[in-house]
Design a protein around this motif. Structure first.
Motif, PDB file in Angstrom:
ATOM      1  N   SER A   3       0.823  -1.210   0.000  1.00  0.00           N
ATOM      2  CA  SER A   3       0.000   0.000   0.000  1.00  0.00           C
ATOM      3  C   SER A   3       0.859   1.264   0.000  1.00  0.00           C
ATOM      4  N   LYS A   4       2.137   1.122   0.353  1.00  0.00           N
ATOM      5  CA  LYS A   4       3.035   2.276   0.395  1.00  0.00           C
ATOM      6  C   LYS A   4       3.223   2.900  -0.988  1.00  0.00           C
ATOM      7  N   ILE A   5       2.994   2.131  -2.033  1.00  0.00           N
ATOM      8  CA  ILE A   5       3.229   2.657  -3.369  1.00  0.00           C
ATOM      9  C   ILE A   5       1.923   2.724  -4.163  1.00  0.00           C
ATOM     10  N   HIS A   6       0.802   2.793  -3.461  1.00  0.00           N
ATOM     11  CA  HIS A   6      -0.473   2.934  -4.149  1.00  0.00           C
ATOM     12  C   HIS A   6      -0.567   4.326  -4.776  1.00  0.00           C
ATOM     13  N   SER A   7      -1.182   4.372  -5.930  1.00  0.00           N
ATOM     14  CA  SER A   7      -1.296   5.631  -6.659  1.00  0.00           C
ATOM     15  C   SER A   7      -2.169   6.644  -5.920  1.00  0.00           C
ATOM     16  N   GLY A  34      -4.261   1.033 -18.047  1.00  0.00           N
ATOM     17  CA  GLY A  34      -5.131   0.112 -17.321  1.00  0.00           C
ATOM     18  C   GLY A  34      -4.877  -1.340 -17.688  1.00  0.00           C
ATOM     19  N   ASP A  35      -5.046  -2.230 -16.725  1.00  0.00           N
ATOM     20  CA  ASP A  35      -4.895  -3.663 -16.977  1.00  0.00           C
ATOM     21  C   ASP A  35      -5.972  -4.424 -16.206  1.00  0.00           C
ATOM     22  N   LYS A  36      -5.819  -5.741 -16.155  1.00  0.00           N
ATOM     23  CA  LYS A  36      -6.857  -6.581 -15.562  1.00  0.00           C
ATOM     24  C   LYS A  36      -7.003  -6.373 -14.053  1.00  0.00           C
ATOM     25  N   THR A  37      -6.027  -5.708 -13.407  1.00  0.00           N
ATOM     26  CA  THR A  37      -6.135  -5.468 -11.962  1.00  0.00           C
ATOM     27  C   THR A  37      -7.251  -4.478 -11.650  1.00  0.00           C
ATOM     28  N   GLY A  38      -7.559  -3.618 -12.611  1.00  0.00           N
ATOM     29  CA  GLY A  38      -8.576  -2.602 -12.365  1.00  0.00           C
ATOM     30  C   GLY A  38      -8.068  -1.411 -11.570  1.00  0.00           C
ATOM     31  N   ASP A  39      -6.765  -1.401 -11.237  1.00  0.00           N
ATOM     32  CA  ASP A  39      -6.194  -0.274 -10.492  1.00  0.00           C
ATOM     33  C   ASP A  39      -6.136   0.961 -11.392  1.00  0.00           C
ATOM     34  N   GLU A  40      -6.246   2.133 -10.774  1.00  0.00           N
ATOM     35  CA  GLU A  40      -6.214   3.370 -11.553  1.00  0.00           C
ATOM     36  C   GLU A  40      -4.834   3.553 -12.187  1.00  0.00           C
ATOM     37  N   PRO A  41      -4.767   3.657 -13.516  1.00  0.00           N
ATOM     38  CA  PRO A  41      -3.464   3.791 -14.169  1.00  0.00           C
ATOM     39  C   PRO A  41      -2.924   5.217 -14.109  1.00  0.00           C
ATOM     40  N   LEU A  42      -1.630   5.334 -14.343  1.00  0.00           N
ATOM     41  CA  LEU A  42      -0.961   6.634 -14.356  1.00  0.00           C
ATOM     42  C   LEU A  42      -1.582   7.560 -15.409  1.00  0.00           C
ATOM     43  N   SER A  43      -1.982   7.005 -16.532  1.00  0.00           N
ATOM     44  CA  SER A  43      -2.590   7.820 -17.582  1.00  0.00           C
ATOM     45  C   SER A  43      -3.837   8.539 -17.068  1.00  0.00           C
ATOM     46  N   GLU A  44      -4.643   7.874 -16.249  1.00  0.00           N
ATOM     47  CA  GLU A  44      -5.857   8.501 -15.705  1.00  0.00           C
ATOM     48  C   GLU A  44      -5.513   9.529 -14.625  1.00  0.00           C
ATOM     49  N   ILE A  45      -4.454   9.251 -13.866  1.00  0.00           N
ATOM     50  CA  ILE A  45      -4.011  10.213 -12.842  1.00  0.00           C
ATOM     51  C   ILE A  45      -3.553  11.508 -13.511  1.00  0.00           C
ATOM     52  N   VAL A  46      -2.810  11.357 -14.626  1.00  0.00           N
ATOM     53  CA  VAL A  46      -2.350  12.541 -15.358  1.00  0.00           C
ATOM     54  C   VAL A  46      -3.540  13.287 -15.965  1.00  0.00           C
ATOM     55  N   LYS A  47      -4.505  12.543 -16.497  1.00  0.00           N
ATOM     56  CA  LYS A  47      -5.711  13.189 -17.045  1.00  0.00           C
ATOM     57  C   LYS A  47      -6.425  14.009 -15.970  1.00  0.00           C
ATOM     58  N   SER A  48      -6.553  13.433 -14.777  1.00  0.00           N
ATOM     59  CA  SER A  48      -7.221  14.141 -13.682  1.00  0.00           C
ATOM     60  C   SER A  48      -6.459  15.406 -13.302  1.00  0.00           C
ATOM     61  N   TYR A  49      -5.136  15.296 -13.312  1.00  0.00           N
ATOM     62  CA  TYR A  49      -4.288  16.458 -13.014  1.00  0.00           C
ATOM     63  C   TYR A  49      -4.521  17.572 -14.035  1.00  0.00           C
ATOM     64  N   LEU A  50      -4.545  17.201 -15.321  1.00  0.00           N
ATOM     65  CA  LEU A  50      -4.734  18.197 -16.381  1.00  0.00           C
ATOM     66  C   LEU A  50      -6.134  18.798 -16.326  1.00  0.00           C
TER      67      LEU A  50
END
Length: 233
Positions: A3-7, A34-50
């Motif tokens: 959990s220490k490295i969760h996005s 995104g992959d089969k884990t369903g975890d939020e990908p970096l691409s979506e984090i960057v989109k949210s930032y923008l």
């Protein structure tokens, strides 16, 4: 995955941004797409930032140009416009973008510097690649160049340039010469890093800007870790 490295959106490290591109320093644990884990990908984090930064209505455009393995850290480049994406894709496919990686290994490499050539075959079932000295069915040629740039207490810092971009290439090829990357249990290191990372960092990226045609040279700060910190002392 620890959990220490969760996005989280709050600590995105942006290295460069203009109207057409954005470059970030990926943390261990982030998935680029995104992959089969369903975890939020970096691409979506960057989109949210923008979206938040520019108060954009509706969907935000973001093109994924290249990827890094989930436990790896370092430079990731995204396209912010549909004009930039195909041009960046062409740069990367023609190997006109220069990426340099740093890796920490415990065992002494056979040579101070060397070129490694193997044939790699990916096994989708365990998401792992195997290196062969000669071509085998389903394999792809993999070439990298490494050199030792620092000797640390019990570890060696290697600088790596890739000629090819294969699945888990650096991890597989270094393991094949008896030098698995620190923390990389999948490829033979004896224990994991506390945060679930492996000590492989996409350190620098050099490319020609897809629109401005200017030379861009970027360096990603190293992870906050005593051993990594010793690399630049």
């Amino acid at each position: 995955m620890s959990s220490k490295i969760h996005s989280t959106k709050s600590n995105l490290q942006v290295l460069y941004e203009d109207n057409h591109i954005i470059v970030v320093n990926k943390r261990a644990g982030d998935i680029v797409q995104g992959d089969k884990t369903g975890d939020e990908p970096l691409s979506e984090i960057v989109k949210s930032y923008l979206k938040a930064k520019y108060n954009k209505p509706g969907n935000v455009y973001l093109g994924v140009v290249h990827r890094l393995d989930r436990p790896t850290t370092g430079i990731v480049l995204f396209a912010k416009t549909s004009k930039a994406l195909p041009r960046l894709n062409k740069l990367f496919s023609e190997k006109k973008a220069k990426k340099t990686y740093w890796a920490l290994v415990k065992n002494t490499p056979p040579k101070l510097q060397d070129t490694l050539m193997h044939w790699l075959r990916k096994n989708p079932k365990n998401n792992k690649s195997t290196a062969f000295p000669k071509e085998v069915s389903g394999s792809k040629k993999a070439i990298l160049h490494y050199k030792i740039i620092k000797s640390l207490h019990n570890f060696y810092l290697l600088e790596i340039d890739l000629e090819t971009g294969r699945h888990h290439q650096i991890r597989t090829q270094l393991a094949s010469i008896g030098c698995p990357i620190k923390g990389d249990l999948k490829y033979g290191f004896n224990r994991s890093n506390k945060d679930g990372s492996i000590s492989l960092h996409a350190r620098t990226l050099e490319f020609i800007h897809p629109v401005k045609k200017e030379d861009i040279a970027l360096s990603a700060p190293l992870p906050d870790d005593p051993l990594w910190s010793a690399c630049t002392d």
